[in-house]
Design a protein around this motif. Sequence first.
Motif, PDB file in Angstrom:
ATOM      1  N   GLY A  40       0.801  -1.218   0.000  1.00 35.10           N
ATOM      2  CA  GLY A  40       0.000   0.000   0.000  1.00 35.10           C
ATOM      3  C   GLY A  40       0.835   1.269   0.000  1.00 35.10           C
ATOM      4  N   PHE A  41       0.156   2.411  -0.068  1.00 32.19           N
ATOM      5  CA  PHE A  41       0.780   3.735   0.050  1.00 32.19           C
ATOM      6  C   PHE A  41       1.847   3.975  -1.020  1.00 32.19           C
ATOM      7  CE2 PHE A  41      -0.527   2.779   4.510  1.00 32.19           C
ATOM      8  CZ  PHE A  41      -1.432   3.809   4.685  1.00 32.19           C
ATOM      9  N   LEU A  42       1.549   3.654  -2.277  1.00 32.41           N
ATOM     10  CA  LEU A  42       2.524   3.888  -3.347  1.00 32.41           C
ATOM     11  C   LEU A  42       2.670   5.381  -3.583  1.00 32.41           C
ATOM     12  CD1 LEU A  42       1.429   1.184  -5.927  1.00 32.41           C
ATOM     13  CD2 LEU A  42       3.501   1.177  -4.549  1.00 32.41           C
ATOM     14  N   GLY A  43       3.905   5.873  -3.540  1.00 30.88           N
ATOM     15  CA  GLY A  43       4.174   7.286  -3.793  1.00 30.88           C
ATOM     16  C   GLY A  43       4.609   7.497  -5.232  1.00 30.88           C
ATOM     17  N   TYR A  44       3.894   8.357  -5.964  1.00 26.63           N
ATOM     18  CA  TYR A  44       4.191   8.601  -7.377  1.00 26.63           C
ATOM     19  C   TYR A  44       5.138   9.798  -7.503  1.00 26.63           C
ATOM     20  CZ  TYR A  44       0.396   5.394  -8.552  1.00 26.63           C
ATOM     21  OH  TYR A  44      -0.395   4.276  -8.681  1.00 26.63           O
ATOM     22  N   PRO A  45       6.310   9.618  -8.128  1.00 22.82           N
ATOM     23  CA  PRO A  45       7.218  10.757  -8.323  1.00 22.82           C
ATOM     24  C   PRO A  45       6.533  11.805  -9.195  1.00 22.82           C
ATOM     25  CG  PRO A  45       8.269   8.661  -8.967  1.00 22.82           C
ATOM     26  CD  PRO A  45       6.815   8.384  -8.749  1.00 22.82           C
ATOM     27  N   CYS A  46       6.496  13.057  -8.731  1.00 19.86           N
ATOM     28  CA  CYS A  46       5.757  14.087  -9.457  1.00 19.86           C
ATOM     29  C   CYS A  46       6.260  15.465  -9.043  1.00 19.86           C
ATOM     30  CB  CYS A  46       4.260  13.967  -9.151  1.00 19.86           C
ATOM     31  SG  CYS A  46       3.200  14.533 -10.494  1.00 19.86           S
ATOM     32  N   ALA A  47       6.104  16.435  -9.960  1.00 23.07           N
ATOM     33  CA  ALA A  47       6.572  17.796  -9.672  1.00 23.07           C
ATOM     34  C   ALA A  47       5.641  18.516  -8.704  1.00 23.07           C
ATOM     35  CB  ALA A  47       6.693  18.584 -10.972  1.00 23.07           C
ATOM     36  N   TYR A 102       3.891  11.686  -4.350  1.00 28.76           N
ATOM     37  CA  TYR A 102       2.519  12.065  -4.004  1.00 28.76           C
ATOM     38  C   TYR A 102       1.593  10.850  -4.047  1.00 28.76           C
ATOM     39  CZ  TYR A 102       4.172  16.840  -4.459  1.00 28.76           C
ATOM     40  OH  TYR A 102       4.867  18.015  -4.287  1.00 28.76           O
ATOM     41  N   LEU A 103       0.562  10.879  -3.198  1.00 29.58           N
ATOM     42  CA  LEU A 103      -0.431   9.808  -3.138  1.00 29.58           C
ATOM     43  C   LEU A 103      -1.636  10.335  -2.380  1.00 29.58           C
ATOM     44  CD1 LEU A 103       0.371   7.437  -0.174  1.00 29.58           C
ATOM     45  CD2 LEU A 103       1.970   9.244  -0.781  1.00 29.58           C
ATOM     46  N   ASN A 104      -2.732   9.600  -2.469  1.00 30.67           N
ATOM     47  CA  ASN A 104      -3.925   9.928  -1.674  1.00 30.67           C
ATOM     48  C   ASN A 104      -4.168   8.820  -0.660  1.00 30.67           C
ATOM     49  OD1 ASN A 104      -4.601  12.410  -2.869  1.00 30.67           O
ATOM     50  ND2 ASN A 104      -5.576  11.376  -4.605  1.00 30.67           N
ATOM     51  N   THR A 105      -4.838   9.188   0.440  1.00 30.32           N
ATOM     52  CA  THR A 105      -5.170   8.205   1.470  1.00 30.32           C
ATOM     53  C   THR A 105      -6.659   8.296   1.794  1.00 30.32           C
ATOM     54  OG1 THR A 105      -4.882   9.664   3.370  1.00 30.32           O
ATOM     55  CG2 THR A 105      -2.889   8.579   2.525  1.00 30.32           C
ATOM     56  N   GLY A 106      -7.149   7.327   2.555  1.00 29.30           N
ATOM     57  CA  GLY A 106      -8.521   7.359   3.025  1.00 29.30           C
ATOM     58  C   GLY A 106      -8.706   8.346   4.162  1.00 29.30           C
ATOM     59  N   TRP A 116      -5.461   2.478  -3.600  1.00 26.17           N
ATOM     60  CA  TRP A 116      -4.723   2.035  -4.785  1.00 26.17           C
ATOM     61  C   TRP A 116      -5.271   2.760  -6.006  1.00 26.17           C
ATOM     62  CZ3 TRP A 116      -5.566  -0.818  -0.494  1.00 26.17           C
ATOM     63  CH2 TRP A 116      -4.457  -1.495   0.058  1.00 26.17           C
ATOM     64  N   ARG A 117      -4.358   3.305  -6.816  1.00 27.60           N
ATOM     65  CA  ARG A 117      -4.757   4.200  -7.905  1.00 27.60           C
ATOM     66  C   ARG A 117      -4.910   3.455  -9.231  1.00 27.60           C
ATOM     67  NH1 ARG A 117      -5.253   9.632  -7.779  1.00 27.60           N
ATOM     68  NH2 ARG A 117      -4.785  10.924  -9.587  1.00 27.60           N
ATOM     69  N   TYR A 118      -6.011   3.726  -9.902  1.00 26.03           N
ATOM     70  CA  TYR A 118      -6.307   3.125 -11.217  1.00 26.03           C
ATOM     71  C   TYR A 118      -6.719   4.219 -12.192  1.00 26.03           C
ATOM     72  CZ  TYR A 118      -6.559  -1.361  -8.741  1.00 26.03           C
ATOM     73  OH  TYR A 118      -6.264  -2.465  -7.987  1.00 26.03           O
ATOM     74  N   LYS A 119      -6.381   3.992 -13.450  1.00 25.39           N
ATOM     75  CA  LYS A 119      -6.867   4.862 -14.529  1.00 25.39           C
ATOM     76  C   LYS A 119      -7.959   4.087 -15.268  1.00 25.39           C
ATOM     77  CE  LYS A 119      -5.338   7.103 -18.826  1.00 25.39           C
ATOM     78  NZ  LYS A 119      -4.177   7.271 -19.748  1.00 25.39           N
ATOM     79  N   VAL A 120      -9.158   4.671 -15.334  1.00 30.32           N
ATOM     80  CA  VAL A 120     -10.281   4.009 -15.993  1.00 30.32           C
ATOM     81  C   VAL A 120     -10.721   4.858 -17.178  1.00 30.32           C
ATOM     82  CG1 VAL A 120     -12.628   3.132 -15.728  1.00 30.32           C
ATOM     83  CG2 VAL A 120     -11.034   2.987 -13.815  1.00 30.32           C
ATOM     84  N   THR A 121     -10.738   4.248 -18.366  1.00 32.56           N
ATOM     85  CA  THR A 121     -11.122   4.941 -19.592  1.00 32.56           C
ATOM     86  C   THR A 121     -12.343   4.241 -20.192  1.00 32.56           C
ATOM     87  OG1 THR A 121      -8.791   5.439 -19.961  1.00 32.56           O
ATOM     88  CG2 THR A 121     -10.268   5.783 -21.813  1.00 32.56           C
ATOM     89  N   VAL A 122     -13.408   5.006 -20.422  1.00 32.02           N
ATOM     90  CA  VAL A 122     -14.657   4.434 -20.930  1.00 32.02           C
ATOM     91  C   VAL A 122     -15.009   5.106 -22.262  1.00 32.02           C
ATOM     92  CG1 VAL A 122     -17.120   4.081 -20.482  1.00 32.02           C
ATOM     93  CG2 VAL A 122     -15.499   4.048 -18.574  1.00 32.02           C
ATOM     94  N   ASP A 181      -8.959   6.378  -6.760  1.00 33.94           N
ATOM     95  CA  ASP A 181      -8.164   5.860  -5.657  1.00 33.94           C
ATOM     96  C   ASP A 181      -9.039   4.884  -4.904  1.00 33.94           C
ATOM     97  OD1 ASP A 181      -5.599   7.376  -5.798  1.00 33.94           O
ATOM     98  OD2 ASP A 181      -6.957   9.086  -5.706  1.00 33.94           O
ATOM     99  N   ALA A 182      -8.841   3.601  -5.190  1.00 35.15           N
ATOM    100  CA  ALA A 182      -9.738   2.560  -4.673  1.00 35.15           C
ATOM    101  C   ALA A 182      -9.305   2.118  -3.284  1.00 35.15           C
ATOM    102  CB  ALA A 182      -9.752   1.372  -5.624  1.00 35.15           C
ATOM    103  N   GLU A 183     -10.282   1.714  -2.499  1.00 33.57           N
ATOM    104  CA  GLU A 183     -10.024   1.322  -1.112  1.00 33.57           C
ATOM    105  C   GLU A 183      -9.462  -0.097  -1.015  1.00 33.57           C
ATOM    106  OE1 GLU A 183     -14.134  -0.172  -2.105  1.00 33.57           O
ATOM    107  OE2 GLU A 183     -12.858   1.523  -2.687  1.00 33.57           O
TER     108      GLU A 183
END
Length: 257
Positions: free
Chosen positions: A108-115, A155-159, A167-173, A217-219
């Motif tokens: 859990g808690f994956l940190g994404y490298p970002c500016a 950077y990351l988001n938490t509950g 856990w972060r997902y990209k969903v394209t419909v 950001d899924a639980e």
Amino acid sequence: LSGLDPAQPYFQGTPTEVRLDKSDADFVDVIHTDSAPTIPNLGFGISPAIGHIDFYPNGGEQMPGCDKNAISQIVDLDGIWEGTRDFVACNHLRSYKYYSDSIVYPDGFLGYPCASYDLFQSGNCFPCPEDGCPNMGHYADKFKDKYKNDFVKLYLNTGEARDFPLWRYKVTVTLSGKSKVKGYVNVALYGSDGNTKQYQITKGTLKPDDTYTAYIDAEVNVGEVTKVKFLWNNNWINPTFPKLGAATITVEAGETR
């Protein structure tokens, strides 16, 4: 060394001998949860990156769940003492709660490298780099040989409450149908390790053949995706009974790309 929201008052801007610094250990990882300026915001935590890797959950200033009203916070599930402390220094204290949760959730808690946090939120820093994303907290040292020189902001988001990891997902419909309608589209993910609740992908005008993308950001970490549930609604009765479907749905997991 893990810095749990190292202190800002009397320490920010001071020489490295005085405050926590990457020279203090072979590997220094830092969690920033209360780095808003002390005046006027009463931030207790330091804002600049000072370790080998620095995590800024939820942007590092205001933690979700810390804006509850005083009464609900003080009469907390964890007791009045814990609730009172959270009311006084909720953002600051989130750092140790994230850390203790990270022991239980090694993935859990994956940190994404970002500016910046804004770029992270808009999906610019998704998915993880090829060599992966560091895990905030107890398992951050798995990356201790990857980052030697530059300051790295993650950077990351938490509950809002335990359990904190998301856990972060990209969903394209891509929609299908005969005519455009107003409404919203929801998607839920099903996988080998669990299922998510419904997440809203878009709302407003829905046009067949158009493609809509959202970062959720899924639980739960669903593991291998086995099924996707697609729902749309327009919240009111339409006498023409419009039909709308999904031509394709693409799901990308941040961790495994």
